[in-house]
Scaffold this active site. Structure first.
Site, PDB file in Angstrom:
ATOM      1  CB  THR A  15      -0.920   0.017   1.228  1.00  0.00           C
ATOM      2  OG1 THR A  15      -0.134  -0.100   2.422  1.00  0.00           O
ATOM      3  CG2 THR A  15      -1.909  -1.146   1.169  1.00  0.00           C
ATOM      4  CB  SER A 232       0.083   2.646   9.118  1.00  0.00           C
ATOM      5  OG  SER A 232      -0.798   3.692   9.482  1.00  0.00           O
ATOM      6  CE  LYS A 233      -1.196   5.216   0.716  1.00  0.00           C
ATOM      7  NZ  LYS A 233      -1.744   4.495  -0.448  1.00  0.00           N
ATOM      8  CD  GLN A 234      -3.749   3.165   6.267  1.00  0.00           C
ATOM      9  OE1 GLN A 234      -2.841   2.652   6.925  1.00  0.00           O
ATOM     10  NE2 GLN A 234      -4.068   2.770   5.035  1.00  0.00           N
TER      11      GLN A 234
END
Length: 290
Positions: A15, A232-234
């Site tokens: 992702t 995380s990416k989030q």
């Protein structure tokens, strides 16, 4: 494939590029395998193209290579394994361990998670409605030994906790694919973040339904940012700087409680990894992330 020799793996979802938290998990799984003379594999869990930038897989593999983390077998891509996942679903359906479910999220919420249709009995009227395939859990107080956390116990409730195996959009779900590939690749031990701990009891039932013994588990703390959120990416975790592999690996060893000597900051990545494998102490991992 079956094996009694240690076989571990690192299985990222593409992702986004590798970040420090992912490196810590990759390094822990690598060192646990190498310290026991075992094999270490890389599996790309590319099952959701809607969430996967096309460049992410290459970025992840390049980062791992830059940090000296090379697998002992060719990299596996789950996007090339659809036939195996479909075969597993058909087997589970035949056995009565899986069922088709057309209930919408709104319908399930309105019934507190229970199915308004007799899905589990195979009597729901699918018709033209899109449907998911779910695993039919049995009520269970699952107990196992985590190699870091010690004795674990999770209660799962049939129907309420049934995981999705095939999403309504046609994508194979993580809970299915991870088990099918761990069985096929002969994975004996899984090192992963503690954010996946709550999935363990469900996965153990899927292993059993597919005629396999679950692996040994080692759940390490996730790395948090300054706001206390998992990297995380989030949460906008920055990508690793692949031009600084030794610094990154040294910090990752520190995050894992390994106390590497400062002289390693002047060493090569290969030398650092060799020291780390020789001196690896899983019990030194801190139970709270830093």
């Amino acid at each position: 494939m079956t094996s009694t020799r240690y076989r571990g793996r690192f299985a990222p979802s593409p992702t986004g590029p590798l970040h420090f938290g992912s490196l810590v998990t990759a390094l822990a799984s690598y060192l646990e395998a190498k310290s026991q003379g075992g094999q270490w594999l890389i599996r790309i869990e590319d099952l959701d193209p809607l969430r996967e930038p096309p460049e992410a897989t290459g970025q992840i593999l390049n980062s791992l290579e830059a940090h000296g983390l090379f697998p002992d077998e060719p990299v596996r891509f789950q996007s090339r394994r659809h036939a195996a996942y479909q075969a597993a679903i058909e087997r589970l359906l035949r056995q009565g361990d899986g069922y088709r479910c057309s209930c919408s999220r709104k319908e399930l919420q309105a019934h507190d998670g229970w199915h308004p249709q007799p899905c589990r009995a195979g009597q729901s009227d699918i018709g033209q409605r899109p449907y998911a395939v779910r695993f039919a859990l049995g009520d269970d107080a699952c107990e196992w030994w985590d190699l870091l956390l010690g004795p674990q116990r999770q209660q799962v409730v049939a129907e309420l906790d049934d995981p999705v195996l095939l999403r309504k959009e046609g994508f194979y779900a993580y809970q299915l694919a991870v088990v099918v590939d761990d069985i096929d690749q002969g994975i004996t031990d899984v090192v992963r973040g503690s954010d996946l701990l709550d999935m363990t009891a469900q996965q153990q039932q899927i292993y059993s339904a597919l005629g396999a013994r679950p692996p040994s588990w080692l759940h390490i703390p996730v790395i948090l940012n300054e706001q206390g959120q998992k990297l995380s990416k989030q949460t906008h975790a920055p990508a690793l700087d692949d031009d600084r592999p030794v610094d990154n690996l040294y910090r990752a060893l520190q995050a894992l409680g390994q106390q590497p000597p400062s002289s390693l900051t002047m060493a090569s990545a290969d030398h650092l990894l060799a020291w780390a494998a020789e001196h690896w102490q899983r019990q030194a991992i801190h139970l709270t992330a830093r």
